[in-house]
Design a protein around this motif. Structure first.
Motif, PDB file in Angstrom:
ATOM      1  N   LEU A   1       0.825  -1.200   0.000  1.00 55.01           N
ATOM      2  CA  LEU A   1       0.000   0.000   0.000  1.00 55.01           C
ATOM      3  C   LEU A   1       0.866   1.259   0.000  1.00 55.01           C
ATOM      4  O   LEU A   1       0.545   2.250  -0.684  1.00 55.01           O
ATOM      5  CB  LEU A   1      -0.924  -0.012   1.221  1.00 55.01           C
ATOM      6  CG  LEU A   1      -2.099  -0.993   1.141  1.00 55.01           C
ATOM      7  CD1 LEU A   1      -2.796  -1.105   2.500  1.00 55.01           C
ATOM      8  CD2 LEU A   1      -3.105  -0.548   0.081  1.00 55.01           C
ATOM      9  N   GLU A   2       1.952   1.207   0.732  1.00 56.91           N
ATOM     10  CA  GLU A   2       2.867   2.346   0.749  1.00 56.91           C
ATOM     11  C   GLU A   2       3.464   2.564  -0.644  1.00 56.91           C
ATOM     12  O   GLU A   2       3.588   3.697  -1.125  1.00 56.91           O
ATOM     13  CB  GLU A   2       3.988   2.108   1.754  1.00 56.91           C
ATOM     14  CG  GLU A   2       3.524   2.165   3.203  1.00 56.91           C
ATOM     15  CD  GLU A   2       4.684   1.914   4.166  1.00 56.91           C
ATOM     16  OE1 GLU A   2       5.847   1.890   3.701  1.00 56.91           O
ATOM     17  OE2 GLU A   2       4.416   1.727   5.352  1.00 56.91           O
TER      18      GLU A   2
ATOM     19  N   ASN B   1       0.831   4.068  -2.934  1.00 53.86           N
ATOM     20  CA  ASN B   1       0.654   5.479  -2.593  1.00 53.86           C
ATOM     21  C   ASN B   1       1.792   6.319  -3.179  1.00 53.86           C
ATOM     22  O   ASN B   1       1.578   7.399  -3.748  1.00 53.86           O
ATOM     23  CB  ASN B   1       0.589   5.655  -1.079  1.00 53.86           C
ATOM     24  CG  ASN B   1       0.338   7.111  -0.693  1.00 53.86           C
ATOM     25  OD1 ASN B   1      -0.639   7.724  -1.114  1.00 53.86           O
ATOM     26  ND2 ASN B   1       1.250   7.673   0.101  1.00 53.86           N
ATOM     27  N   HIS B   2       3.002   5.810  -3.074  1.00 45.62           N
ATOM     28  CA  HIS B   2       4.152   6.503  -3.613  1.00 45.62           C
ATOM     29  C   HIS B   2       4.043   6.612  -5.139  1.00 45.62           C
ATOM     30  O   HIS B   2       4.341   7.657  -5.749  1.00 45.62           O
ATOM     31  CB  HIS B   2       5.438   5.760  -3.225  1.00 45.62           C
ATOM     32  CG  HIS B   2       6.677   6.400  -3.751  1.00 45.62           C
ATOM     33  ND1 HIS B   2       7.215   6.095  -4.988  1.00 45.62           N
ATOM     34  CD2 HIS B   2       7.495   7.360  -3.199  1.00 45.62           C
ATOM     35  CE1 HIS B   2       8.305   6.798  -5.187  1.00 45.62           C
ATOM     36  NE2 HIS B   2       8.500   7.579  -4.107  1.00 45.62           N
TER      37      HIS B   2
ATOM     38  N   GLU C   1       1.269   6.594  -6.881  1.00 45.27           N
ATOM     39  CA  GLU C   1       0.184   7.538  -7.177  1.00 45.27           C
ATOM     40  C   GLU C   1       0.701   8.974  -7.147  1.00 45.27           C
ATOM     41  O   GLU C   1       0.402   9.781  -8.034  1.00 45.27           O
ATOM     42  CB  GLU C   1      -0.942   7.348  -6.163  1.00 45.27           C
ATOM     43  CG  GLU C   1      -2.075   8.348  -6.334  1.00 45.27           C
ATOM     44  CD  GLU C   1      -3.048   8.319  -5.165  1.00 45.27           C
ATOM     45  OE1 GLU C   1      -3.841   9.274  -5.052  1.00 45.27           O
ATOM     46  OE2 GLU C   1      -3.003   7.368  -4.347  1.00 45.27           O
ATOM     47  N   ILE C   2       1.499   9.273  -6.109  1.00 51.14           N
ATOM     48  CA  ILE C   2       2.058  10.623  -5.970  1.00 51.14           C
ATOM     49  C   ILE C   2       2.963  10.941  -7.156  1.00 51.14           C
ATOM     50  O   ILE C   2       2.939  12.039  -7.713  1.00 51.14           O
ATOM     51  CB  ILE C   2       2.838  10.745  -4.646  1.00 51.14           C
ATOM     52  CG1 ILE C   2       1.856  10.597  -3.468  1.00 51.14           C
ATOM     53  CG2 ILE C   2       3.611  12.049  -4.571  1.00 51.14           C
ATOM     54  CD1 ILE C   2       2.559  10.502  -2.120  1.00 51.14           C
TER      55      ILE C   2
ATOM     56  N   GLN D   1      -5.795   4.472  -6.424  1.00 49.26           N
ATOM     57  CA  GLN D   1      -6.602   4.941  -5.281  1.00 49.26           C
ATOM     58  C   GLN D   1      -7.620   3.882  -4.882  1.00 49.26           C
ATOM     59  O   GLN D   1      -7.883   3.672  -3.696  1.00 49.26           O
ATOM     60  CB  GLN D   1      -7.302   6.245  -5.667  1.00 49.26           C
ATOM     61  CG  GLN D   1      -6.351   7.423  -5.824  1.00 49.26           C
ATOM     62  CD  GLN D   1      -7.046   8.643  -6.389  1.00 49.26           C
ATOM     63  OE1 GLN D   1      -8.173   8.565  -6.883  1.00 49.26           O
ATOM     64  NE2 GLN D   1      -6.376   9.793  -6.317  1.00 49.26           N
TER      65      GLN D   1
ATOM     66  N   GLN E   1      -6.178   1.182  -2.761  1.00 50.97           N
ATOM     67  CA  GLN E   1      -5.766   1.580  -1.410  1.00 50.97           C
ATOM     68  C   GLN E   1      -6.925   1.713  -0.429  1.00 50.97           C
ATOM     69  O   GLN E   1      -6.722   2.025   0.738  1.00 50.97           O
ATOM     70  CB  GLN E   1      -5.020   2.914  -1.484  1.00 50.97           C
ATOM     71  CG  GLN E   1      -3.714   2.826  -2.257  1.00 50.97           C
ATOM     72  CD  GLN E   1      -3.024   4.157  -2.410  1.00 50.97           C
ATOM     73  OE1 GLN E   1      -2.632   4.782  -1.401  1.00 50.97           O
ATOM     74  NE2 GLN E   1      -2.864   4.624  -3.664  1.00 50.97           N
ATOM     75  N   THR E   2      -8.132   1.437  -0.869  1.00 50.12           N
ATOM     76  CA  THR E   2      -9.279   1.528   0.051  1.00 50.12           C
ATOM     77  C   THR E   2      -9.211   0.423   1.082  1.00 50.12           C
ATOM     78  O   THR E   2      -8.681  -0.667   0.830  1.00 50.12           O
ATOM     79  CB  THR E   2     -10.595   1.415  -0.732  1.00 50.12           C
ATOM     80  OG1 THR E   2     -10.622   0.169  -1.432  1.00 50.12           O
ATOM     81  CG2 THR E   2     -10.725   2.564  -1.735  1.00 50.12           C
TER      82      THR E   2
ATOM     83  N   SER F   1      -7.133  -3.896   4.171  1.00 46.11           N
ATOM     84  CA  SER F   1      -7.253  -3.756   2.725  1.00 46.11           C
ATOM     85  C   SER F   1      -8.084  -4.915   2.173  1.00 46.11           C
ATOM     86  O   SER F   1      -7.825  -6.073   2.476  1.00 46.11           O
ATOM     87  CB  SER F   1      -5.874  -3.757   2.066  1.00 46.11           C
ATOM     88  OG  SER F   1      -5.996  -3.781   0.667  1.00 46.11           O
TER      89      SER F   1
END
Length: 980
Positions: free
Chosen positions: A276-277, A280-281, A283-284, A310, A313-314, A321
């Motif tokens: 997940l991290e 997220n990275h 996505e950024i 996104q 990551q819900t 998760s």
């Protein structure tokens, strides 16, 4: 639509399988390319490795050379054909699997798609194996579907795998499997076929765990998302129905430097948090790229990827998760079902997947398009097609010509090749006519392939096979880019086929004539004079062509003059003709051993070949004939009635075909018993001897398949009639009666009678012939020197001799001889009834001897009539003169009897002598198993003969069908010694 599929399929085959035959260099080059392509294809199917950078660069550098010699065209064509055929077989096997609810598994090659599908469906064959390096790593293997490398995949084609009664997994090829135009076509086509059946779907997206971690190329996962975006037409509609699974995750522990602290096991949740991290990275990072200058296509992808990241990551209300999970590697060797930790992993994965909702599938949800390179590839093939079709028709004709040549050089019999050429000629003639009516090349090669298939012609390749059916699956795609309206020009293609038809017709007519020739030489009319005909044609080491031609023309007709002349210029045909002639006109082999067994072996045998005393004595060197065997490979002709020397002989006839010429008898019956000499029995009243027994009938054994005019043949194996008993000897003659002379000399008589003067003696005798003794007197004066008186007394005497005694009784007649025993008869009819008539009876008894005649009565004693004259003178008292005159007479007082007279009481009690009577000889059957074995060997030796192989095969098959024995077994079963 179907026509276009045929066109493309034929195109693929013609351009690349063996290359153009117009150029030898091209053919050799193409052959080399095909071998390389085959190796490449097999390696691709086996290993399914991703395309290397070098391969990509080679394709990018490729300059289209739209010729059949092009290495790239040949390679792609061979690969496409092979992959499509394999793909069709797999999808065909899955046609009955339900596809209402499907879990579609996507990912790059080597990401573990097949492993996770087999793992979740609990394949019992799954095993854990340690990698070669001693690193404590293990991989999953089932020996069939799953590769043994972290970078290799066995999956080229999508496959439905049943999970339960309503849900199936769809194991798909890797995103990177499109390594070439061939792979692109296959992947697109098969996936399109499978996905058309989907009604509801959820997606399982796989990525190696290492690609979802920091420190690795972040482009790996982005490339996976790009492929996913290309595949899903409406990306956002599927976004909430995708589960991300990190694969190839090992069981591991978090270590510390403190030796006293127990290492901490890294749980699934810990790994998921790490993923997940990373998401997220990522996505950024993508959000930052949106601020940069990008193409519209790239920007659109970034936006879709961000929305998907996104969504991944819900978390649920418990902070867990629900769209990400992990698929672990095994932690020890052995069956996966014995690993509790993996079982826990399976349950967790199943729960995550099953909690995800399905999405309804629409008609165009999945995108399948061809690249420009693939389009160019197909257009190039069409440009090559017309010339290739011409070349392939020539090649087909050449190969069919080779096929015909091979047939005429390697046939087993003339009948077989004639039949096969007849069928082939008819089929080729029909094909030629049908090809003239074709409208396009798909129809053309459909008919060609149908012809090849129907005739079972073993060509190295087919023009129309299952590959056509696989191309049907990509029909819509091909029709977008292929125009075939100008390719088909049938008028230039059929000429080679027409030439082939004429060539096959010539061969067929030749062998048809040879069959007629064989039948004529095998006929009885020819066989009667075969020795003379053979000698006229083959003189020493030379063949008299004119005589051979005369025989051939007589058999086949005058119209075949050209055929004969052509055959003399063709070594094969010339040899065939001479072989037939020599074989069918050669003499049979005749042998006779010291046991009197006369054996005739040959292809066609006539009974008349040995049916004469001189021939039999010549072959048997005057040894008594006991057995005759006629062993014919093809036919036996029974053309004469057997001679007397065949009586009491055992006869064995074995031939597939029996021909009876005219009304015929085979007489093996025993001879009548010999008559006994009576010279020594004619007198003295000796008894006659019993008659000798008749001879036993000979045994008849036969085996045949076909019988011609069998009703005209009678086989007799009767016992011979017994010999006659000899007659009794005639009785001895009676003793002779005493003669009258002896009595007279003894003075035995009673009276004297005076003889009357003047009666003549002769008259006197005649007058008193019935008086046995009469006396007459006469008186007078006698004057000489002195006168004196005299008195004469004449006595007439008749005395019979004694009667002879009766003769003795004659000898008794000999008893009749016994009849001989009938011979055994056995005919094995392998087909219909032969209609041959058989006769076997024991012989009748001979006639009895007659009783000898009674001996003749003894001779009567001889009677006598005498005149006794006595004269006395008166003056001379002492002067007495006596004179006798006698004659012999028959005895009239005795009854005469001849030798035929027998006392009544003897006639009533007559009997016949049996002393020394002989029984018939013991009946012995010939050991016909000896001949059946010999015949079996004879047939086996000629079983591959060009003339006789068919009849021998039919003969042996008939034996097996009727008895389940071979010929030797039949001999042991039926023809063993049956002595009574």
């Amino acid at each position: 639509m179907f026509i276009y599929r045929l066109q493309i399929f034929s195109l693929l085959l013609f351009v690349g399988i063996e290359g153009s035959i117009a150029s030898p260099t091209n053919a050799a080059f193409s052959s080399t390319i095909m071998e390389e392509a085959k190796t490449l294809t097999e390696d691709s199917i086996k290993h399914d490795s991703p395309q290397t950078i070098d391969q990509k660069e080679e394709e990018n550098r490729h300059q289209w050379d739209c010729t059949s010699e092009s290495n790239y065209v040949q390679e792609q064509l061979a690969l496409t054909s092979t992959l499509l055929e394999e793909g069709y077989k797999i999808t065909h096997k899955q046609k009955d699997l339900a596809a209402d609810e499907v879990i579609l598994v996507l990912g790059k090659a080597g990401s573990g798609k097949t492993s996770i599908v087999q793992f979740l469906t609990e394949n019992p064959k799954l095993q854990s194996k340690k990698v070669k390096a001693e690193t404590g790593e293990f991989i999953i293997d089932d020996g069939e579907k799953i590769g043994t490398s972290a970078t290799e995949s066995f999956t080229l084609y999508p496959e439905l795998v049943n999970y339960n009664s309503t849900i199936n997994f769809c194991d798909s090829p890797g995103f990177h499997d499109s390594r070439s135009s061939a792979h692109e076509i296959v992947s697109m086509d098969i996936m399109k076929t499978i996905t058309k059946r989907f009604k509801k779907v959820k997606i399982l997206l796989l990525e190696k765990y290492s690609s979802l971690q920091y420190g690795f190329s972040k482009d790996n996962f982005l490339n996976t998302l790009r492929h996913l975006n290309e595949f899903l037409v409406d990306f956002d509609r599927f976004r909430e129905h995708i589960v991300l699974v990190a694969t190839k995750l090992q069981f591991s522990y978090r270590m510390t430097d403190d030796a006293g602290v127990v290492p901490e096991f890294i749980t699934d949740e810990m790994h998921i948090d790490s993923i997940l991290e990373y998401l997220n990275h990522t996505e950024i990072s993508l959000t930052e790229k949106l601020s940069q200058k990008n193409s519209k296509k790239t920007e659109d992808f970034y936006q879709k990827a961000i929305r998907l990241l996104q969504s991944f990551q819900t978390r649920d209300e418990n902070g867990k998760s629900n769209r990400i999970n992990v698929f672990r590697r095994p932690y020890k060797s052995g069956p996966l079902k014995n690993m509790p930790l993996l079982d826990k992993n399976r349950k967790s994965l199943s729960e995550t997947i099953m909690n995800l909702e399905y999405v309804e599938v629409k008609e165009n949800d999945f995108d399948f398009t061809l690249s420009d390179k693939a389009k160019l590839y197909l257009e190039c093939l069409l440009k090559l097609s017309n010339d290739n079709y011409k070349n392939k028709i020539n090649e087909l004709s050449f190969k069919l010509k080779e096929y015909v040549t091979q047939k005429t050089q390697n046939y087993s019999s003339f009948y077989q090749i004639s039949t096969e050429l007849d069928l082939l000629y008819s089929a080729l003639r029909d094909l030629s006519g049908n090809l003239d009516e074709t409208k396009d090349y798909s129809q053309f090669f459909e008919k060609v392939q149908s012809f090849i298939s129907d005739q079972k012609i073993p060509l190295q390749y087919n023009y129309y096979n299952n590959r056509l059916q696989t191309l049907e699956k990509i029909e819509e795609m091909l029709l977008k880019f292929v125009d075939t309206s100008t390719v088909f020009i049938p008028s230039s293609w059929t000429l080679p086929i027409k030439h082939l038809v004429k060539s096959v017709e010539s061969e067929y007519e030749w062998y048809k004539s040879l069959i007629i020739y064989i039948e004529k030489l095998s006929s009885y009319e020819t066989q009667k004079n075969k020795t003379e005909t053979y000698s006229a044609i083959f003189q020493n080491t030379f063949t008299v062509t004119s005589n051979l031609m005369a025989v051939f023309m007589d058999a086949t007709g005058s119209k075949n003059v050209k055929q004969f002349i052509d055959a003399q210029a063709d070594d094969r045909r010339k040899l065939e003709m001479e072989t037939i002639t020599k074989t069918l006109l050669q003499k049979s082999n005749i042998t006779c051993d010291a046991n009197g067994r006369l054996i005739v072996k040959g292809f066609l045998i006539r009974l008349s070949e040995i049916n004469s005393e001189s021939l039999i004595r010549f072959h048997c060197n005057n040894i008594t004939l006991k057995e005759v065997a006629l062993l014919a490979v093809d036919s036996v002709y029974l053309d004469e009635d057997t001679i007397d020397m065949f009586q009491e002989v055992n006869l064995f006839i074995a031939a597939p075909k029996w021909h009876v010429i005219g009304q015929r008898q085979i007489v093996l019956s025993g001879r009548t018993g010999m008559k006994i000499s009576e010279n020594s029995l004619m007198f003295n009243g000796k008894d006659g001897k019993p008659g000798l027994p008749g001879g036993n009938g000979g045994n008849f054994v036969g085996i045949g398949l076909q019988f011609s005019n069998g009703e005209n043949l009678l086989v007799e194996s009767n016992g011979g009639r017994g010999g006659p008993g000899s007659n009794g000897g005639k009785g001895e003659r009676g003793t002779r009666g005493e003669d009258a002379e002896k009595k007279l000399k003894l003075g035995i008589y009673d009276k004297n009678y005076t003889f009357t003067k003047g009666v003549e003696t002769e008259k006197l005798v005649n007058s008193f012939s019935s008086i046995s003794e009469t006396q007459f007197y006469a008186s007078g004066y006698h004057c000489s020197s002195c006168c004196s008186s005299y008195k004469s007394e004449i006595n007439l005497l008749r005395q019979d001799g004694d009667c002879g005694s009766d003769g003795s009784i004659g000898g008794f007649g000999g008893e009749a001889g016994f009849g001989g025993l009938a011979g055994d008869q056995q005919l094995v009819e392998l087909s219909d009834s032969s209609q041959i008539r058989f006769e076997r009876r024991n012989g009748t008894e001979g006639s009895r001897g007659s009783m000898g005649e009674t001996g003749d009565q003894g001779m009567n004693g001889i009677g006598m009539i005498c005149i006794h004259l006595v004269t006395k003178y008166s003056n001379y008292e002492s002067n007495l003169k006596s004179y006798w005159k006698c004659v012999s007479t028959d005895n009239t007082t005795c009854n005469t009897s001849t030798g035929s007279d027998k006392p009544e009481q003897i006639l009533e009690s007559q009997h016949f002598t049996t002393t020394g009577i002989q029984l018939p000889a013991p009946k012995k059957s010939s050991d016909s198993s000896y001949y059946s074995l010999d015949y079996s060997i004879l047939l086996k030796r000629h079983s591959s003969h060009m003339i006789f192989s068919k009849i021998i095969t039919d003969f042996n098959q008939a034996i097996g069908k009727k008895f389940s024995y071979d010929l030797n077994g039949i001999g042991m079963l039926f023809f063993q010694d049956n002595s009574d």
